[in-house]
Enzyme design. Structure first.
Site, PDB file in Angstrom:
ATOM      1  N   HIS A   6      16.442  -8.576  38.459  1.00  9.62           N
ATOM      2  CA  HIS A   6      16.384 -10.013  38.576  1.00  9.62           C
ATOM      3  C   HIS A   6      17.022 -10.845  39.712  1.00  9.62           C
ATOM      4  O   HIS A   6      16.647 -11.593  40.444  1.00  9.62           O
ATOM      5  CB  HIS A   6      16.654 -10.891  37.360  1.00  9.62           C
ATOM      6  N   SER A  14      15.019  -5.315  31.358  1.00  6.84           N
ATOM      7  CA  SER A  14      15.900  -5.796  30.525  1.00  6.84           C
ATOM      8  C   SER A  14      15.947  -4.730  29.303  1.00  6.84           C
ATOM      9  O   SER A  14      17.067  -4.510  28.702  1.00  6.84           O
ATOM     10  CB  SER A  14      15.680  -6.968  30.036  1.00  6.84           C
ATOM     11  N   ARG A  68       7.106  -5.310  40.040  1.00  7.19           N
ATOM     12  CA  ARG A  68       7.587  -3.825  39.999  1.00  7.19           C
ATOM     13  C   ARG A  68       6.340  -2.941  39.926  1.00  7.19           C
ATOM     14  O   ARG A  68       5.634  -2.933  41.251  1.00  7.19           O
ATOM     15  CB  ARG A  68       8.555  -3.627  38.554  1.00  7.19           C
TER      16      ARG A  68
END
Ligand code: ADP
Length: 159
Positions: free
Chosen positions: A17, A128, A90
């Site tokens: 991020h 995450s 991604r």
């Protein structure tokens, strides 16, 4: 002044991020990190914790503010005077969902563009959820999250 919003759950914020956020500051005058408060998504950290972790992680980077939001992303962008929403992409798996969201947001507010930035190769496989899983098993988070984030994760998992 050009302003971009970098939205996400940031549960917790990762170096992936941060890479997107920092690269955004090279293009736009101001970057607003929008931390989404969506109770439907069950987060490990509450909204205050996620904002605090993002604030700690961006310390030292210029022209960035961290702001929580609920409701529509395009509304949040507009309130903050942003012309652009930045999303990190991604692997191919991100594409379908992001493609749909970009078109829906464009339909909701035609004046706001979604801009995609390719994830840097070293963060291509970082998420995450992977960070939380590694932390839960006591793995080393070096190179995945900021030190301040790793410390908070450790504290959280001890609770
Ligand atoms: P996650 O998808 O990891 O749960 P968020 O919902 O907080 O994270 O994601 C916010 C934005 O950050 C999304 O646009 C997502 O594609 C992007 N992002 C997440 N992880 C990375 C990464 N490792 N590299 C680049 N962009 C990322």
């Amino acid at each position: 002044m050009s302003t971009a919003v970098c939205p996400g759950s940031f549960d917790p914020i990762t170096l992936g991020h941060l890479d997107i956020i920092e690269r955004s500051t090279y293009i736009y005058d101001k970057v607003v990190v929008g931390v989404a408060d969506n109770p439907a998504k069950r987060a490990l950290f509450n909204i205050e914790e996620r904002v605090a972790m993002a604030e700690d992680a961006i310390a030292g980077l210029g022209n960035i503010v961290v702001t929580p939001f609920d409701g529509l992303l395009v509304g949040f962008a507009k309130e903050n005077g942003a012309q652009v929403i930045i999303k990190g992409l991604r692997a191919i798996s991100d594409f379908e969902h992001e493609f749909q969201m970009a078109h829906l947001n464009k339909k909701l507010d035609g004046s706001i563009e979604t801009v995609f930035m390719m994830a840097s190769p070293e963060f291509m496989f970082l998420s995450s959820s992977a960070v939380k899983e590694i932390a839960a098993f006591g793995g080393d988070l070096t190179g995945l999250v900021a030190q301040t984030t790793a410390a908070r994760l450790e504290r959280k998992l001890q609770e």
